[in-house]
Write a protein that holds these residues in place. Sequence first.
Motif, PDB file in Angstrom:
ATOM      1  N   UNK A   8     -17.125   2.078   4.608  1.00  0.00           N
ATOM      2  CA  UNK A   8     -16.485   2.584   5.830  1.00  0.00           C
ATOM      3  C   UNK A   8     -16.604   1.615   7.000  1.00  0.00           C
ATOM      4  N   UNK A   9     -16.628   0.310   6.678  1.00  0.00           N
ATOM      5  CA  UNK A   9     -16.725  -0.700   7.720  1.00  0.00           C
ATOM      6  C   UNK A   9     -15.360  -1.245   8.122  1.00  0.00           C
ATOM      7  N   UNK A  10     -14.316  -0.974   7.308  1.00  0.00           N
ATOM      8  CA  UNK A  10     -12.950  -1.407   7.610  1.00  0.00           C
ATOM      9  C   UNK A  10     -11.992  -0.287   7.218  1.00  0.00           C
ATOM     10  N   UNK A  11     -10.850  -0.162   7.904  1.00  0.00           N
ATOM     11  CA  UNK A  11      -9.867   0.866   7.542  1.00  0.00           C
ATOM     12  C   UNK A  11      -9.120   0.494   6.267  1.00  0.00           C
ATOM     13  N   UNK A  12      -8.688   1.497   5.526  1.00  0.00           N
ATOM     14  CA  UNK A  12      -8.049   1.260   4.225  1.00  0.00           C
ATOM     15  C   UNK A  12      -6.760   0.468   4.356  1.00  0.00           C
TER      16      UNK A  12
END
Length: 219
Positions: A117-121
């Motif tokens: 959850x450190x970058x958006x999909x």
Amino acid sequence: MSERTRRRRWLELLGVDRSRLPRADEIAAGPLRPLTIPNIVDYLRLAALAVFVVLAVVYAQPSPLLASLFAAIGLADFFDGLLARLTGQFSRLGMLLDPVVDRLLTVVGGAVALAMDALPWWLVAVAATRELATVTLARYALARGLAIEVNTLGRVAVAVTFLGLAGALWSAADVWTIVVAIGVAISLAATGVYVLHGLRRLAAQRHGRNFQTKTSSQT
């Protein structure tokens, strides 16, 4: 050695001045040479990437160790190019292997950051799609006898994207999403430059064949 010669030598080693280095098409037509020093660096990068995946599973969250290992694998990309220029050990395998390792590092790093959850999909999806498209286009070009030189924009894109991914693997902060987004945007622009360059090369190639055919028929 004169000051001008020394300066030119340093620019060559850094990859800024490539005028006296082998062209991409010359390397692509050369021997495979799997056991060169730069290729060994790439083998080590692949092994380190496997270790990175194992550690990502163990930690399951951003950590300085993961970020440092990712950054080390990314920085090694500069050193294998430097070693190739320093030793003159350019090879067809190295030309194929080096970008594949970079593509894998981007996709794997993005996937790990997404899982944490450190970058958006959507950003990871765009980055991965771009990498897949780049590999596909490169194979298409090579199949038609074209070897596209890496441009400066592409190098900047890789550096910025790797910086953003390393930051996201260190801590899940919005600033790293912005950095990765900038890197991906630059990489898309670089892909456009590659495509335009490839189309020009294909047009010149067809023109040369047509001219040769026309000349042969006249004689």
